[in-house]
Design an enzyme around this catalytic site. Sequence first.
Site: not given
Length: 587
Positions: A442, A450, A459, A485
């Site tokens: 993770d 983000n 991304d 993620e």
Amino acid sequence: MENMKKPAGLLTRGMIGLGLAGLIGASSWIAVYGATPLVNRMVEANVRHQADVWERHLATVVPNLRTAFGRGAFDADDATMLRRILGATDIYQMQIYDASGRAIWSSAGPHSHAPTLPADRSDTALQGQVFYQLSQKSALEVLYTETAALGSSAQTRDVAEAIVPVAENGAYLGSLRFYTDVSDLRSIFMAQIRPLLALIGGLIIAAILTVGLVVYRGNQRQLRDLRNRAKAERDLMDEQLRLAREVRLLGELNEWLQSSRSLDELFQMVSRFMTHILPEAEGSVYVYSNSRDVLDGCASWNEGTHKAHIHPEGCWGLRRGRTYEFGASEIDFICEHAEPHDGRPYFCFPILAHGETVGLLHLRAHSGQEKVFHSSKKLARLCAEQISMAIANVQMRDQLHDQSVRDPLTGLFNRRHMTDTLRKSISRSQQTGAPLSLIAVDVDHFKKFNDTHGHDAGDMVLRAVGAALEQGCDRDEVACRIGGEEFMLILPDNTPEEVMTRAEQIRQAVEAIAVRYGEKSLPRVTISVGVAHYPAHGTMPQDLMRTADEALYAAKDKGRNQVQTAAMNSADAKPNLPKSQLPASAA
């Protein structure tokens, strides 16, 4: 004797009369029914031309075409101008769709059309081609500006549907779909074609009459003509039998090739069928590699051989983009892949699929079969076409399957493939006792990352992490993105100690990633890693995934950017498993 000749003469004249009547009837049938396919082609050509004109008109009427398609709606002035132009044409309904196939405008109002373009028509437009279909519709369905033009006797009308792609500077924006009444146009074309066909039929009748009179008067040559005709009929029968066999084999070849599951199976089928279809020739088939710099030899038959790899520049057929026939001209050049060459003629057929060259079919005549070999060129070309379509279908099926199991952002396998692979790996481990581990990954603080830097930057980070995970996999090891993620890796045939080392290497590799977004470098990316082993931490896919996640959460609780192994829970393991299948840490 004269009395016997008179009935014979009457019979002959009667047969000639019957023949004339039959020929006249055939000519009339051609004029009436033979005109339909020609007229349909003329109508189609007219409608396709009209579609091209409308594509150019649309760019003229709507100046900001890309903007209109982008926002999915047309300005009132643009819509009014389109309807005004439509009023001066035979088009009674027009619809415009965006690139996704969603309707954004209709000449008959927002609720008069399907919300989306059917898949078959949308695919045709995406390929840059004009879709065309002619059908009959009830006169009540065809909307006219002047309803008085619709006569009571017109129960049905001929309606042409056309869909033309709309592009700007090479970029596909959407498609334009319209329906036009071509009944009057077909009538005009029919009135022009039928007299012409009747004239042609009359000329044919006149020619046959002339031939008949010549044959009738040439009594001395009649017997010889009959013998020649009988021989020609025998030859024709032999040719028809040969063609029937070839058509049957081609049909069987196509059926088997379309049912092949892989390229290897397809090439085995090609080898068997080509041995029967063209027994007078040896052959081989090559297919472009993924790198497109060489062609790989895939199969050969009838004592033929193939090289492991050939270069496209070494084949005159591939270099010129069309069939190359060695031995048909006074001056020929030998292809490199045909060496060593003994002078026998050969064919090189580029295998084309959807306008792209995908391979090469090479055929060489057997000694003493040169004449038959040259006459089989058309059949060989048909075989090449069948093979090209089959190769394209298999490659497309493989591509679609790959898309169904791949994550589009990172290129890693998706959750569905990961679950199937984990289930198969557990079954294999149960049978062989091979070690198996699952790694959960993770990205740390990804949501905050983000929110701070934007989704595009996020991304880029996911793609970079996915690339690092994929580089960390060897042999049958699988890296997957299961969502957001979160990632997972399936590592068979690794001891627990090796898995921990690999997990730490992957963590360090991700930590060393430098991601640039625009003109700036993004902050350091770290991951938390959880490791679970089979069967110590679970014997079912969901058990291993849960325990790996628990280890992952433990790594996050301890400060992130580290590797943790799942805690040992005896309740998760089956008590009857042999000790040889337990990892060293559990043993």
